[in-house]
Design a protein around this motif. Structure first.
Motif, PDB file in Angstrom:
ATOM      1  N   ILE A 176       0.724  -1.144   0.103  1.00 45.91           N
ATOM      2  CA  ILE A 176      -0.017  -0.059  -0.042  1.00 45.91           C
ATOM      3  C   ILE A 176       0.851   1.332  -0.084  1.00 45.91           C
ATOM      4  O   ILE A 176       1.718   1.246   0.968  1.00 45.91           O
ATOM      5  N   PRO A 177       0.728   2.143  -1.085  1.00 46.36           N
ATOM      6  CA  PRO A 177       1.659   3.280  -1.233  1.00 46.36           C
ATOM      7  C   PRO A 177       1.456   4.191  -0.023  1.00 46.36           C
ATOM      8  O   PRO A 177       0.490   4.161   0.529  1.00 46.36           O
ATOM      9  N   PHE A 178       2.415   4.892   0.621  1.00 47.15           N
ATOM     10  CA  PHE A 178       2.228   6.029   1.847  1.00 47.15           C
ATOM     11  C   PHE A 178       3.306   7.149   1.333  1.00 47.15           C
ATOM     12  O   PHE A 178       4.272   6.880   0.489  1.00 47.15           O
ATOM     13  N   CYS A 179       3.063   8.181   1.792  1.00 47.43           N
ATOM     14  CA  CYS A 179       4.098   9.462   1.324  1.00 47.43           C
ATOM     15  C   CYS A 179       5.335   9.313   2.272  1.00 47.43           C
ATOM     16  O   CYS A 179       5.173   9.161   3.584  1.00 47.43           O
ATOM     17  N   CYS A 183      11.216  11.610   4.931  1.00 47.16           N
ATOM     18  CA  CYS A 183      12.254  10.503   4.607  1.00 47.16           C
ATOM     19  C   CYS A 183      12.851  10.627   3.442  1.00 47.16           C
ATOM     20  O   CYS A 183      13.729   9.820   3.090  1.00 47.16           O
ATOM     21  N   VAL A 184      12.487  11.551   2.501  1.00 43.66           N
ATOM     22  CA  VAL A 184      12.748  11.691   1.175  1.00 43.66           C
ATOM     23  C   VAL A 184      14.205  12.460   1.426  1.00 43.66           C
ATOM     24  O   VAL A 184      15.001  12.415   0.074  1.00 43.66           O
ATOM     25  N   LYS A 185      14.447  13.071   2.222  1.00 46.68           N
ATOM     26  CA  LYS A 185      15.718  14.080   2.432  1.00 46.68           C
ATOM     27  C   LYS A 185      16.967  13.467   1.940  1.00 46.68           C
ATOM     28  O   LYS A 185      17.598  13.772   1.002  1.00 46.68           O
ATOM     29  N   PRO A 186      17.054  12.284   2.785  1.00 47.21           N
ATOM     30  CA  PRO A 186      18.542  11.552   2.432  1.00 47.21           C
ATOM     31  C   PRO A 186      18.719  10.996   0.758  1.00 47.21           C
ATOM     32  O   PRO A 186      19.656  10.791   0.521  1.00 47.21           O
ATOM     33  N   VAL A 230      17.646  19.359   7.337  1.00 48.53           N
ATOM     34  CA  VAL A 230      16.685  19.983   7.858  1.00 48.53           C
ATOM     35  C   VAL A 230      15.890  20.755   6.802  1.00 48.53           C
ATOM     36  O   VAL A 230      16.480  20.506   5.612  1.00 48.53           O
ATOM     37  N   ASN A 231      14.799  21.392   6.910  1.00 52.12           N
ATOM     38  CA  ASN A 231      14.137  21.628   5.895  1.00 52.12           C
ATOM     39  C   ASN A 231      14.822  22.893   4.706  1.00 52.12           C
ATOM     40  O   ASN A 231      14.723  22.561   3.924  1.00 52.12           O
TER      41      ASN A 231
END
Length: 280
Positions: A176-179, A183-186, A230-231
């Motif tokens: 099941i896909p999730f956002c 966690c996409v940062k690295p 960090v953002n």
């Protein structure tokens, strides 16, 4: 990653030359051929032919999946054999050796337990038990700082892992896909380093912790974000990727790169989450 010749050299000490039969081929091709024979006998267990499903079952026990992109040639050849041969999905030694020849070094490492986790079935047994124990914990709440995330089903629970050797295991609701959210940062950081180099990327973003909240828009003493996690740093890192392209081209490049990093497994994008995120 070892080159093919180096990988063969690593394996060679396990099969000393004096143990080879008379007049055997000591060349690299001969060595690879013998590895194919040894692999066949390991799986066949005395039988003259191997059902393809027996090979794939034994393969999964090592942690490798039939969908592994490194095994594409091997699995394609086996599929072709099933379609064109009258063997009924059974492989004799010669046919088996032909199917695995392009991936014999990787397969030999797997079946000789040379991966980082030698006994993968025992390891995943521990993972599965932990999964079942944790499944009973029902406290906490789903994230609600984005309306779309608040709609997530709190009863979904799954675990997937992948070792440095590509051994994979999944249990629970893993399809099941999730956002990914932060966690996409690295991953985007890895893309920038891979395409631009470490020195260039860190002209614009630091490497040290900020000591502040991840979403605090702050700069270090050099006037750049403290780090890529960090953002502020993640925004800078993302802006560096394909700077000469428009937004659509950059989006396609990053999504395709992430898909490749995931072994060509499913990788999507949530328009609803991205849109609502922009308004929060």
């Amino acid at each position: 990653m070892l080159q093919k010749e180096e990988q063969v050299a690593v394996l060679r000490p396990h099969f000393p030359h004096h143990s080879l039969p008379p007049n055997s081929d000591s060349s690299e091709s001969g060595m690879l051929s013998r590895l194919g024979d040894l692999l066949f006998y390991t799986i066949a267990e005395g039988q003259e032919r191997i059902p393809i499903h027996k090979f794939t079952t034994a393969l999964k026990a090592t942690g490798l999946q039939t969908s592994d992109p490194r095994l594409r040639d091997c699995m394609s050849e086996m599929h072709r054999v099933v379609q064109e041969s009258s063997s009924g999905g059974l492989l004799d030694r010669d046919l088996f050796r032909k199917c695995v020849s392009s991936n014999i070094v990787l397969l030999t490492q797997a079946f000789r337990k040379k991966f980082v986790i030698p006994d993968f079935e025992e390891f995943t047994g521990h993972v599965d038990r932990i999964f079942e124990d944790v499944k009973e914990l029902t406290g906490g709440k789903v994230a609600a700082y984005i309306p779309q995330l608040a709609k997530s089903n709190p009863d979904l629970w799954g675990v997937s892992l992948c070792t440095v050797d590509g051994q994979r295991h999944s249990v629970g609701h893993t399809k099941i896909p999730f956002c990914l959210q932060s966690c996409v940062k690295p991953l985007t950081y890895a893309i920038s380093i891979s395409t631009l180099g470490t020195d260039y990327v860190h002209k614009f973003v630091g490497k040290e912790p900020s000591g502040l909240r991840y979403n605090k828009l702050s700069l270090n003493e050099e006037g750049i974000p403290h780090n890529p996690m960090v953002n502020a740093g993640a925004i800078v890192v993302s802006s560096l990727i394909k700077m000469d392209c428009n937004k659509a081209e950059k989006f396609d490049f990053v999504l395709q790169y992430l898909n490749k990093m995931a072994g060509n497994e499913y990788m999507g994008f949530s328009n609803a989450t991205a849109f609502l995120r922009g308004w929060t």
